[in-house]
Design a protein around this motif. Structure first.
Motif, PDB file in Angstrom:
ATOM      1  N   CYS A  60       2.115   6.868   5.111  1.00 51.08           N
ATOM      2  CA  CYS A  60       2.649   5.571   4.691  1.00 51.08           C
ATOM      3  C   CYS A  60       3.595   4.973   5.731  1.00 51.08           C
ATOM      4  N   SER A  61       4.179   5.806   6.598  1.00 53.96           N
ATOM      5  CA  SER A  61       5.110   5.293   7.603  1.00 53.96           C
ATOM      6  C   SER A  61       4.416   4.405   8.629  1.00 53.96           C
ATOM      7  N   ARG A  62       3.103   4.436   8.680  1.00 53.04           N
ATOM      8  CA  ARG A  62       2.359   3.567   9.597  1.00 53.04           C
ATOM      9  C   ARG A  62       2.277   2.132   9.077  1.00 53.04           C
ATOM     10  N   PHE A  63       2.630   1.929   7.803  1.00 52.55           N
ATOM     11  CA  PHE A  63       2.454   0.616   7.190  1.00 52.55           C
ATOM     12  C   PHE A  63       3.809   0.104   6.702  1.00 52.55           C
ATOM     13  N   ILE A  64       4.590  -0.449   7.608  1.00 45.79           N
ATOM     14  CA  ILE A  64       5.926  -0.921   7.280  1.00 45.79           C
ATOM     15  C   ILE A  64       5.834  -2.207   6.453  1.00 45.79           C
ATOM     16  N   GLY A  65       6.536  -2.234   5.323  1.00 54.05           N
ATOM     17  CA  GLY A  65       6.532  -3.407   4.471  1.00 54.05           C
ATOM     18  C   GLY A  65       5.242  -3.619   3.722  1.00 54.05           C
ATOM     19  N   VAL A  66       4.401  -2.583   3.660  1.00 50.85           N
ATOM     20  CA  VAL A  66       3.090  -2.683   3.023  1.00 50.85           C
ATOM     21  C   VAL A  66       3.082  -1.791   1.782  1.00 50.85           C
ATOM     22  N   TRP A  67       2.485  -2.291   0.722  1.00 49.01           N
ATOM     23  CA  TRP A  67       2.353  -1.514  -0.509  1.00 49.01           C
ATOM     24  C   TRP A  67       1.109  -0.637  -0.395  1.00 49.01           C
ATOM     25  N   VAL A  68       1.314   0.673  -0.397  1.00 51.11           N
ATOM     26  CA  VAL A  68       0.207   1.629  -0.323  1.00 51.11           C
ATOM     27  C   VAL A  68      -0.083   2.141  -1.730  1.00 51.11           C
ATOM     28  N   LEU A  69      -1.264   1.837  -2.243  1.00 46.77           N
ATOM     29  CA  LEU A  69      -1.663   2.296  -3.567  1.00 46.77           C
ATOM     30  C   LEU A  69      -2.373   3.643  -3.460  1.00 46.77           C
ATOM     31  N   ASN A  70      -2.179   4.473  -4.477  1.00 48.81           N
ATOM     32  CA  ASN A  70      -2.723   5.843  -4.491  1.00 48.81           C
ATOM     33  C   ASN A  70      -2.248   6.641  -3.279  1.00 48.81           C
TER      34      ASN A  70
END
Length: 471
Positions: A60-70
């Motif tokens: 998840c740290s690769r997606f800053i400010g992004v909502w990661v589902l599941n």
């Protein structure tokens, strides 16, 4: 406009969801899955990414400010049924006396909302019958028993760290429910594709409306009246039976008797913590005019009287309920308040105070129900309001989510303060980096300092002292 992407294990090739059915089908890990998507990689802040790989855990740290589902999808898919059952027992979703005359349902859910409910037999075979959810769009069933089934299913997925998946839930003849199993993703790939397209459309619309929304917070905290002998004086003596207007008595079922021992306040909603606290204080003064017995102690907290749990529910309107916002509330509100509550409050969980406890409201907002009664002091109340408001304002910018980490979840339920305190620095750093923090810091920082010092509130004290009301 916010976009929704599918991650299947490669960070170099994500697929962008689209509602255009003319696009070619993208074959995923399940052959022929009808997700209409186009390969792309430009994920930006505010977007959503569906973690859709059973082979790899997403970083998840690769997606800053992004909502990661599941985000915990791979972990959930690898857990044994015994491991899952232990998590659900901790959250009060199974265990207890065996259910009798049970019926079994399979519920598919996407982002806290049921999209399909089927009656099945013990072997998993679908039984024919009338549709159990509103036709065409899914949503919550009207039947109260089936609503409990759907709530248990969404709570079971949430406890596994899932936003999209299915759960099998048993409903007993006495109305009790118990989760039997749950897993990521949906078995019906066409239903799944349609539900994900609806999710992508809602996410895009919510992102487009952020600038124009007005956030309001409300509350319905509880307190109890205690005699000099330590017994409860029923609030219905002073407010009448039932919650009515701005103050009333809340019901508790004891055996087969419906009693009204708990006082509940419903202040007018407000846009900031100080205004809501002022509204609350006016109600406390109004309550004092009705409570004529000077010998009674006014008590709040999590469980000021053994066996009687109190709640400090907070209402939020103007911010759509999402799984991400709910985990932020658990992380930034429930965890810090658990660190300063009276040690006796641990007994409130898991029957009450479970993580991710919410209820949709008719006015379009929702009620966050996990917190104990912060009515113990104005400082605790304003800190709770500010933390909830910060989560709603900065949903896209708060990246730290300790409520997805097993060690902190376990510490919350067991009352392990030393372990739970390990997330404080991360919470403080994440909050202080947001644009809203300077405005809300005067309410939040005293709570964080108390948590660092190991200071807890005293549920034996009369709350009128802290609220500067005459006794």
């Amino acid at each position: 406009m916010a976009s929704t992407w599918i991650w299947r294990g490669s960070y170099d090739r994500l697929e962008k969801m689209t509602s255009n059915k003319e696009r070619p089908l993208i074959a995923g890990e399940r052959s022929g899955q009808p997700l209409y998507a186009e390969p792309w990689t430009e994920v930006k802040a505010g977007d959503a990414v569906l973690a859709w790989s059973d082979a790899r855990a997403i970083d998840c740290s690769r997606f800053i400010g992004v909502w990661v589902l599941n985000a915990n999808g791979r972990k959930a898919s690898q857990k044994s049924i015994d491991e899952k059952q232990n998590l659900w027992k901790r959250a009060g979703l199974c265990g207890g006396a065996p259910l009798e005359s049970e019926r079994i349902y399979r519920v598919s859910a996407v982002d806290l909302e049921p999209v399909e409910m089927l009656r099945i037999n013990a072997a998993g075979k679908i039984l024919q019958g009338k549709p159990l959810l509103p036709e065409g769009t899914g949503g919550w069933p009207e039947d109260p028993a089936l609503r409990r089934v759907a709530r248990t299913a969404t709570a079971a997925l949430y406890a596994l760290g899932l936003d999209i998946g299915e759960a099998e839930v048993a409903l007993g003849g006495d109305g009790r429910t118990a989760v039997l199993d749950a897993w990521p993703k949906l078995r019906d790939t066409r239903l799944e594709a349609a539900a994900l397209r609806r999710f992508a459309a809602r996410h895009a619309a919510a992102g487009a409306g952020i600038a124009d929304r007005q956030l309001l917070i409300g509350a319905d905290p509880e307190f109890v009246l205690v005699t000099q002998e330590g017994k409860i004086a029923s609030a219905s003596r002073f407010f009448g039976a039932g919650v009515g207007g701005a103050a009333g008595a809340d019901a508790v079922l004891v055996g087969r008797r419906l009693l009204y021992p708990v006082a509940e306040l419903r202040p007018e909603p407000a846009a900031d913590p100080a205004a809501l606290a002022a509204n609350l204080r006016r109600l406390l003064q109004r309550a004092a005019d009705r409570i004529s017995d000077p010998a009674l102690r006014w008590a709040a907290g999590a469980m000021p009287v053994p066996g009687l749990a109190l709640g400090g529910h907070i209402h939020l309107s103007g911010a759509p309920l999402t799984g991400r916002l709910l985990r932020l509330l658990d992380s930034f509100a429930a965890f810090p308040l658990a660190l300063v509550e009276d040690p006796a409050g641990r007994a409130r969980r898991p029957r009450y105070g479970t993580l991710g406890d919410f209820r949709q409201q008719p006015h379009g907002g929702f009620e966050y129900r996990t917190l104990p009664s912060w009515l113990v002091s104005p400082a605790a109340a304003k800190a709770a309001f500010a933390l909830v408001l910060l989560c709603a304002r900065e949903e896209q910018n708060l990246a730290y989510l300790p409520a997805l980490e097993e060690r902190y979840i376990e510490a919350y339920y067991t009352g392990d303060r030393s372990e739970l305190a390990g997330c404080l620095d991360g919470l403080a750093e994440s909050m202080s980096a947001t644009a809203s923090y300077d405005d809300l810091a005067p309410y939040i920082e005293p709570l964080l300092e108390a948590a660092r010092r190991g200071t807890t509130w005293d549920e034996r004290a009369d709350i009128r002292i802290k609220w500067r009301m005459p006794i």
